[in-house]
Design a protein around this motif. Structure first.
Motif, short mmCIF file in Angstrom:
data_model
loop_
_atom_site.label_atom_id
_atom_site.label_comp_id
_atom_site.label_asym_id
_atom_site.label_seq_id
_atom_site.Cartn_x
_atom_site.Cartn_y
_atom_site.Cartn_z
N ASN A 28 34.57 -5.11 38.22
CA ASN A 28 34.60 -5.21 36.76
C ASN A 28 33.57 -6.24 36.27
N THR A 29 33.55 -7.41 36.92
CA THR A 29 32.66 -8.48 36.48
C THR A 29 31.19 -8.08 36.63
N MET A 30 30.82 -7.43 37.73
CA MET A 30 29.43 -7.00 37.93
C MET A 30 29.02 -6.00 36.84
N LEU A 31 29.87 -5.00 36.60
CA LEU A 31 29.54 -4.01 35.57
C LEU A 31 29.44 -4.69 34.21
N HIS A 32 30.32 -5.67 33.96
CA HIS A 32 30.32 -6.41 32.71
C HIS A 32 29.00 -7.17 32.52
N GLU A 33 28.64 -7.99 33.50
CA GLU A 33 27.44 -8.82 33.35
C GLU A 33 26.17 -7.97 33.26
N PHE A 34 26.12 -6.87 34.01
CA PHE A 34 24.94 -6.01 33.91
C PHE A 34 24.92 -5.24 32.60
N GLY A 35 26.07 -5.11 31.94
CA GLY A 35 26.10 -4.56 30.58
C GLY A 35 25.34 -5.50 29.63
N HIS A 36 25.62 -6.80 29.74
CA HIS A 36 24.84 -7.78 28.96
C HIS A 36 23.35 -7.64 29.32
N LEU A 63 32.11 -5.16 27.85
CA LEU A 63 33.51 -4.77 28.04
C LEU A 63 33.63 -3.27 28.31
N MET A 64 32.83 -2.48 27.59
CA MET A 64 32.87 -1.03 27.79
C MET A 64 32.45 -0.69 29.23
N MET A 65 31.43 -1.37 29.73
CA MET A 65 30.95 -1.10 31.09
C MET A 65 31.92 -1.65 32.14
N GLY A 66 32.44 -2.87 31.93
CA GLY A 66 33.36 -3.48 32.89
C GLY A 66 34.61 -2.64 33.09
N SER A 67 35.09 -2.04 32.01
CA SER A 67 36.35 -1.31 32.10
C SER A 67 36.21 -0.03 32.92
N LEU A 68 34.99 0.36 33.27
CA LEU A 68 34.82 1.52 34.14
C LEU A 68 35.48 1.28 35.50
N ALA A 69 35.60 0.01 35.91
CA ALA A 69 36.13 -0.30 37.23
C ALA A 69 37.54 0.24 37.46
N ASP A 70 38.30 0.52 36.38
CA ASP A 70 39.57 1.22 36.61
C ASP A 70 39.65 2.52 35.80
N ASP A 71 38.51 3.13 35.62
CA ASP A 71 38.44 4.40 34.91
C ASP A 71 38.47 5.54 35.94
N PHE A 81 31.05 9.28 29.05
CA PHE A 81 29.72 8.76 28.71
C PHE A 81 28.96 8.27 29.93
N HIS A 82 29.71 7.79 30.94
CA HIS A 82 29.04 7.15 32.08
C HIS A 82 28.37 8.16 33.01
N GLU A 83 28.55 9.45 32.74
CA GLU A 83 27.90 10.44 33.60
C GLU A 83 26.62 10.97 32.97
N SER A 84 26.22 10.39 31.85
CA SER A 84 25.18 11.07 31.09
C SER A 84 24.01 10.17 30.70
N GLU A 85 22.80 10.63 31.03
CA GLU A 85 21.61 9.90 30.61
C GLU A 85 21.47 9.91 29.09
N ALA A 86 22.06 10.93 28.46
CA ALA A 86 21.99 10.98 26.99
C ALA A 86 22.68 9.76 26.39
N ALA A 87 23.79 9.32 27.02
CA ALA A 87 24.49 8.14 26.53
C ALA A 87 23.59 6.91 26.66
N GLY A 88 22.91 6.79 27.81
CA GLY A 88 22.00 5.67 28.01
C GLY A 88 20.90 5.66 26.97
N ARG A 89 20.32 6.85 26.74
CA ARG A 89 19.24 6.93 25.75
C ARG A 89 19.75 6.57 24.35
N TYR A 90 20.97 7.03 24.05
CA TYR A 90 21.53 6.72 22.74
C TYR A 90 21.73 5.20 22.58
#
Ligand SMILES: [Zn+2]
Length: 526
Positions: free
Chosen positions: A316-324, A353-361, A481-490
Motif C-alpha cells: 500500500n505504501t509503495m503504491l501510495h508514494e509512487f502516486g505522489h 490514496l486511490m493508488m495505495g488502496s489497490l493493495a487490497d482491491d 481504472f487500474h487496467e487502462s492506459e486511458a485512465a493514465g492519460r486522463y
C-alpha cells in the motif's frame, strides 16, 4: 508584478532545491552534518520572505488580483501571497516556534515507554496492540504510548499560544483560522463537510463498533472494552480480522516490480523515479516513507524514500508514494515556476490514496499481483468489509482531531483540555475513557505538535479519491481504472499536467465534472 515574480523565482528556485536536497541527505544518512546543512538551508529559505516591504507589495497585488486579466498571473499572485503570508510575523516568535517544534520532534523521536519491564519504541507498542492476547501487557503498551503526552504538553500549549499570536497579528481570531485560510480551505465549507461526514457515519460506525466490541469481549473475556483492547493507540485503524491474512498475497512478491507493473498498466513510467529512490531498510535512514521533488527543472528529479518489507502494509505504501511521484513527474514543465507543482496537498493525497488502496482491491490482486482466483474467492467478503471498516474508523478518528484542534486553538490555556479530548473520543469514536483518567493524551499525537491543522487534508483526499475513481470508471474506462492506459492519460490531462494552474476546487471540478461532493465517499463506506 511580472518582473517581481520573475526575479523572485530566481531567488526561490535554488533555495527550495537546497532545502529539498538537504532533507533527502538527512533522511537517508541521519548525520550531524546533514542536520546542520538542513538548518542552514532553512535559514536561507526563510530569509527570502523577511522583507516587510516586499510582503506589502505582494499583499496589495493579492488584494486587487481580480482586475488581472491573465488567469495565470492571478493564480501566481495567489500562490505567492500564501507562501509569503505563511512566513510573516515577529522574527523572535517565528524563531521560537521553530525551536519548540524541533524540540517536540526530538521528544517524540527519542521517547521510550516501558512495556513488560523494558523500554519499547513506537513500533513495539504497535505490535503488542496489533497481536498480543495478554491483556495486562496490552494495557502497559497503551499506557506507554501515552506517557510522551506529559513530556510535551507544556511545549504543545506554548506552540499553540505562539501560533495564535502570529495569527492575531495578522488579523485572524486564532491559528486554526489563519492556517485554514492560508491553505485555501474555507472554514465554513469544511465545517459543513465534517458535520455531514459525522452524521452520515453515525449509524454505520455504531454498528461496526458493536460488532468489533463483541469480538473483543469474547477474545479478551471481558465485560467492558477498553482502549487497550483496540488495535492501535488512537483507534485509527480497525482491528484485524483473524480470518483475513492479506500479507500472504505478498509473501514472495517483489513489491518494487509490482509497483512498476501497476503504473505500466496505466501507461505511467516510474522507472526514472525508482532509479533515484532509496527503497530498502538501512541503518541511519529515516524509518518512514515519503515522496520528494528536488527542484522544479525538467526533467523533474522525483524520489521516493521507503523501507520495504514483505506484506500488505508496504505494498500500500509503495503504491501510495509512487502516486505522489507520478503527479510530480508529469506537471506541465511549461507552467510558470510557482505553478509547477501539484494543485494542493489534498489533490496529491487523493491520487496517492486511490493508488495505495489497490493493495487490497480484488481486481488488482487478481490481475496485477497474480493472486489466484480460488485463493481470492474466499476473501472477497472480508476484503470488502475491511475496506469499509478502514474508511469508517479513519473518518471518526479524523473528526476527533479536527474538532479537538479547534478547541485547542480557541484557548490553549484551558485547564480541561484532557477532558475535552476524552469527551470527543467517547462521543465520536465510541471508545471508553479509563475511569478517572486525567492525562494529556491529546499531546501524545505528534500531528498536534508538529503538523497542526493538517488532518482535513487526509479527509478531503479520501473524498476526492472516491469521486475521481467513480468518474474514471464510469466515463473513462468503463471498467477497473487500474487496467487502462486511458485512465493514465486522463489523469495526465486532467490532474497532473495542469499542476497548480488551478486551485483544488477547480481541479476537482475539471477532473470529475462536478464540485467536491462527499456523497461518493459516503456511499463507499455505507
Ligand atoms: Zn501521502
Amino acid at each position: 508584478m511580472e518582473n517581481f515574480i520573475a526575479d523572485f523565482e530566481k531567488r526561490l528556485a535554488p533555495a527550495e532545491k537546497r532545502m529539498s536536497e538537504a532533507w533527502w541527505v538527512l533522511s537517508t544518512s541521519g548525520t550531524e552534518e546533514a542536520q546542520k546543512e538542513l538548518v542552514e538551508a532553512g535559514r536561507e529559505y526563510n530569509a527570502l520572505f523577511a522583507d516587510r516591504d516586499e510582503f506589502e507589495r505582494v499583499r496589495a497585488w493579492h488584494e486587487s488580483r481580480d482586475v488581472l486579466e491573465s488567469p495565470l498571473l492571478r493564480r501566481q499572485v495567489e500562490v505567492l501571497y500564501r507562501i509569503f503570508a505563511g512566513r510573516q510575523g515577529d522574527p523572535d516568535i517565528l524563531h521560537r516556534i521553530e525551536e519548540l517544534e524541533a524540540e517536540a520532534s526530538a521528544v517524540y523521536g527519542n521517547h521510550r515507554g516501558t512495556v513488560g519491564g523494558r523500554e519499547a519504541g513506537e513500533n513495539e507498542v504497535r505490535e503488542v496492540l496489533r497481536a498480543s492476547d495478554d491483556e495486562s501487557l496490552r494495557r502497559e503498551a497503551w499506557e506507554a504510548s501515552k506517557t510522551v503526552g506529559r513530556e510535551v504538553e507544556g511545549t504543545v500549549r506554548e506552540l499553540a499560544r505562539l501560533r495564535n499570536r502570529l495569527a492575531r497579528e495578522a488579523g485572524y481570531p486564532d491559528h486554526y483560522h489563519r492556517s485554514l485560510d492560508l491553505q485555501d480551505v474555507d472554514a465554513g465549507e469544511l465545517a459543513g463537510i465534517m458535520d455531514r461526514l459525522q452524521s452520515a457515519t453515525d449509524a454505520p460506525f455504531a454498528e461496526l463498533k458493536r460488532g468489533l466490541d463483541e469480538d473483543l469481549r469474547t477474545r479478551f473475556d471481558t465485560d467492558t472494552v477498553m482502549p487497550w483492547h483496540l488495535a492501535d493507540p488512537f483507534f485509527q485503524d480497525p482491528s484485524e480480522n483473524a480470518d483475513l491474512d492479506v500479507d500472504r498475497y505478498f509473501a514472495d512478491a517483489d513489491l518494487e516490480d509490482l509497483t512498476r507493473r501497476t503504473y505500466d498498466a496505466l501507461g505511467l513510467d516510474v522507472r526514472g523515479v525508482i532509479s533515484r529512490s532509496d527503497l530498502h531498510e538501512r541503518a541511519g535512514k529515516s524509518q518512514h516513507a515519503f515522496c520528494l521533488s528536488v527542484g522544479r527543472e525538467y526533467p523533474y528529479d522525483v524520489r521516493v524514500l521507503a523501507n520495504v518489507q514483505p506484506g500488505s502494509y508496504w505494498m500500500n505504501t509503495m503504491l501510495h508514494e509512487f502516486g505522489h511521484a507520478v503527479y510530480d513527474r508529469h506537471v506541465n514543465p511549461r507552467l510558470p515556476y510557482l505553478l509547477r507543482t501539484y494543485s494542493h496537498t489534498c489533490t496529491t493525497e487523493a491520487i496517492a490514496l486511490m493508488m495505495g488502496s489497490l493493495a487490497d482491491d480484488p481486481g488488482w490482486l487478481l490481475n496485477v499481483a497474480g493472486v489466484s482466483e480460488e485463493d481470492l474467492r474466499g476473501d472477497l467478503g472480508a476484503l470488502a468489509a475491511r475496506r469499509r471498516a478502514d474508511g469508517l474508523v479513519f473518518t471518526r478518528w479524523a473528526l476527533v482531531m479536527y474538532r479537538f484542534e479547534q478547541i485547542l486553538y480557541a484557548d490553549p490555556d484551558r485547564e480541561d483540555l484532557n477532558e475535552a479530548w476524552w469527551n470527543l473520543v467517547e462521543r465520536i469514536q465510541g471508545v471508553n475513557r479509563p475511569p478517572g483518567r486525567d492525562e494529556p493524551d491529546w499531546a501524545a499525537k505528534i500531528h498536534v505538535a508538529v503538523a497542526p491543522v493538517y488532518y482535513h487534508n487526509y479527509v478531503l483526499g479520501n473524498l476526492i479519491a472516491a469521486q475521481l475513481r467513480e468518474y474514471l470508471e464510469r466515463y473513462v474506462t468503463c471498467g477497473p481504472f487500474h487496467e487502462s492506459e486511458a485512465a493514465g492519460r486522463y489523469l495526465l490531462e486532467a490532474v497532473f499536467g495542469p499542476g497548480a494552474r488551478e486551485n483544488w476546487r477547480d481541479t476537482v471540478l475539471r477532473a470529475t465534472g462536478e464540485p467536491l461532493d462527499p456523497a461518493h465517499f459516503i456511499r463507499s463506506i455505507s
